[in-house]
Write an enzyme that holds these catalytic residues in place. Structure first.
Site, mmCIF file in Angstrom:
data_model
loop_
_atom_site.group_PDB
_atom_site.id
_atom_site.type_symbol
_atom_site.label_atom_id
_atom_site.label_comp_id
_atom_site.label_asym_id
_atom_site.label_seq_id
_atom_site.Cartn_x
_atom_site.Cartn_y
_atom_site.Cartn_z
ATOM 1 N N HIS A 16 0.830 -1.209 -0.034
ATOM 2 C CA HIS A 16 0.101 0.050 -0.235
ATOM 3 C C HIS A 16 0.816 1.216 0.034
ATOM 4 C CE1 HIS A 16 -3.307 2.731 1.906
ATOM 5 N NE2 HIS A 16 -3.815 2.082 0.791
ATOM 6 N N LYS A 29 3.285 4.403 -1.196
ATOM 7 C CA LYS A 29 3.250 5.299 -2.258
ATOM 8 C C LYS A 29 4.726 6.241 -1.989
ATOM 9 C CE LYS A 29 -1.295 4.823 -1.628
ATOM 10 N NZ LYS A 29 -1.768 4.297 -0.487
ATOM 11 N N ASP A 85 16.910 10.705 -7.720
ATOM 12 C CA ASP A 85 18.373 10.991 -7.357
ATOM 13 C C ASP A 85 18.953 10.968 -6.007
ATOM 14 O OD1 ASP A 85 18.574 11.503 -10.074
ATOM 15 O OD2 ASP A 85 18.783 13.649 -9.993
ATOM 16 N N HIS A 94 -9.437 11.661 1.852
ATOM 17 C CA HIS A 94 -8.660 10.358 1.664
ATOM 18 C C HIS A 94 -7.110 10.494 2.289
ATOM 19 C CE1 HIS A 94 -6.056 7.106 -0.500
ATOM 20 N NE2 HIS A 94 -7.127 6.423 -0.132
ATOM 21 N N LYS A 132 -4.263 10.544 5.260
ATOM 22 C CA LYS A 132 -4.061 9.679 6.437
ATOM 23 C C LYS A 132 -3.047 10.682 7.423
ATOM 24 C CE LYS A 132 -4.295 6.751 2.821
ATOM 25 N NZ LYS A 132 -5.345 6.207 2.707
ATOM 26 N N ASP A 155 -0.898 17.791 19.607
ATOM 27 C CA ASP A 155 -0.323 18.991 20.165
ATOM 28 C C ASP A 155 0.175 20.054 19.245
ATOM 29 O OD1 ASP A 155 -1.082 17.863 22.608
ATOM 30 O OD2 ASP A 155 0.923 17.437 23.259
#
Length: 514
Positions: A254, A256, A261, A432, A434, A439
């Protein structure tokens, strides 16, 4: 001890006989439909399911799963024997997991230790982040990579900003491009990225691309072949040919990741596809969050990619030319730590770090997630924090992309609301992101949802941020998102219709499997 074993054996046998009886009744009832009229054949099928159910029951019991998971599988097998049997073969079997990932876990640990710096950050941590000392120590012991205080980070809001930055970065590449994605679409955005990768490969840039075989199952062969023919190494992660016979189907990549470089990187919630630019008719506006990194911490992201690459191809490329991220000088960057989570982790690394973040909160805990299927630990931590007077806010989408998960998520709302958690539903489009913010000076951006699949089954990667400028933008983005959301009020939610409660409770029962 003997009496206990006898009791367990007797219970499992009764369970198997019950499943067999249900199977016999179901097959007999639908015998005309499926073309089976011979009673002896029905008997053989019934016996086979008795043996299978007994063996599956034994396996589930001996695996020492969490009681809620064990009970859920037994209920599913008992009530829906045919569906439950094949569902278990596809998604439930767990007995090969340790052997399947043991080698990867060992190799990852060796690589991470080899490239883990020996700098003593303790004095700096204690000076600037005393109340987060426990979190730092936990991350270190769970095998997380170095904390870098010499990395620039920038929060990227939504698809337009994110993919413009990624496309610009790909065009800048001179030595190599490494990419790893769960979903890749053969659409306008996917084609634009493909064309850049082909051009870069022709210029002599090394391009490696890992894509998840299940998440990207719609990706056309021509797309892959065109990249491979141009010299791009396009490799599927855990290809699945015979799903019922392949227990890898439940463990998906899952992550991404984009690395340019070895000194620039991207990580976050956005896959490659036009819908992530808000072009889907159903979802409309797509709200997501990504992170740009430049500097020292990119080496950690590179290590995660290279170990995944080695796991899938057998090609070891832990060469210095790929692991020479340059530190970005300055005292104002804050701390960045990349953390890999997955079924190869002995400990549920990301889940435990989420838990530690929640436990360390003194003022606020703000969470944005599209899916909310917490285990008992996370759920209790959030309720206790809210009861202690901490400002706990949960932001979720108002419309589902996966109805089962959507309604299962809502089943947790009553107890959270009763504890004082403020829950909001994002209404401008589909949320979508996450993101976890504690704080206003501690945060996480990555690929892991606040659900059991991300905690236990998927390969994930998150960036944990400590007092960075990018956190301040995260905080402002969260506040802006609340302006586009409606708050769920406890009194009104408790008055929702009976059929909604039944649906939510039913999916809640299945939540350990989602």
């Amino acid at each position: 001890m003997k009496n206990t074993l006898k009791l367990i054996f007797f219970v499992l046998l009764l369970f198997a006989l019950f499943v067999s009886l249900r199977m016999f009744i179901d097959v007999a009832f639908y015998s005309d439909v499926i073309g089976i009229k011979d009673v002896s054949i029905l008997g053989i099928i019934s016996i086979l399911f008795t043996v299978s159910a007994f063996l599956i029951g034994c396996v589930i019991f001996l695996e020492n799963r969490h009681p809620s998971k064990t009970l859920t599988w037994l209920i599913v097998l008992g009530i829906f024997p045919v569906f439950g049997f094949f569902a278990y073969l596809l998604f439930g079997q767990n007995f090969r997991r340790k052997r399947m990932f043991q080698k990867k876990a060992l190799l990852d640990e060796q690589a991470f230790l080899q490239y883990k710096g020996h700098e003593d950050y303790e004095e700096r941590i204690l000076r600037n982040h005393k109340h987060q000392e426990l979190l730092f120590r936990l991350a270190d012991r769970l095998g997380a990579l170095n904390i870098s205080f010499q990395t620039e980070t920038r929060t990227l809001t939504n698809g337009d900003e994110t993919f413009q930055a990624i496309l610009d970065g790909l065009k800048r590449a001179k030595h190599h491009i490494h990419m790893e994605y769960y979903i890749v679409r053969d659409d306008k955005l996917g084609t634009e990225i493909k064309d850049i990768l082909i051009q870069k490969s022709k210029e002599g840039v090394v391009v490696r691309f890992l894509y998840d075989a299940v998440g990207s199952f719609k990706l056309s062969k021509s797309y892959i072949e065109e990249l491979n023919d141009a010299g791009v190494e396009m490799i599927p992660f855990f290809p699945v040919r015979f799903p019922i016979l392949n227990d890898k189907i439940n463990y998906r990549n899952h992550r991404k990741i984009v690395i340019i470089d070895g000194n620039e990187g991207f990580v976050g919630g956005l896959n490659i596809g036009d819908e992530y630019l808000g072009k889907d008719k159903y979802f409309g506006f797509w709200r997501d969050t990504h992170l740009y990194l430049r500097g020292e911490a990119v080496q950690s992201l590179q290590l995660i990619f290279l170990q995944d690459w080695f796991y899938m191809t057998g090609e070891a490329v832990l060469a210095p030319e790929y692991l020479q991220a340059k530190a970005v000088e300055g005292e104002h960057w804050g701390g960045v730590q990349l953390v890999a989570g997955g079924p190869d982790n002995k400990w549920e690394t990301i889940k435990h770090l989420y838990f530690a973040m929640i436990a360390s909160a003194r003022k606020s805990i703000w969470i944005a997630t599209p899916y909310f299927i917490p285990d008992d630990d996370i759920l209790s931590a959030l309720k206790v924090a809210a009861l202690a007077g901490i400002d706990v806010r949960l932001l979720m989408p108002s419309k589902p992309d996966k109805r089962t998960v959507f309604y299962a998520s809502r089943s947790y709302f009553p107890e959270l609301l009763d504890a004082g958690v403020k829950i909001y539903e994002y209404e401008k489009g589909f949320l979508h992101s996450k993101v976890v913010i504690v704080d206003s000076d501690l945060a996480s951006i990555g690929t892991a949802n606040m659900d059991m699949r991300s905690f236990h089954l998927n390969f994930e990667v998150n960036a944990f941020l400590y007092d960075t400028d990018s956190i301040r933008k995260l905080v402002q983005d969260f506040k802006d998102d609340l302006e586009e959301s409606s708050e769920i009020h406890v009194d009104r939610f408790h008055k929702r219709r009976l059929h909604r409660r039944i649906v939510e409770s039913t999916y809640r029962l299945l939540s350990p499997l989602l």
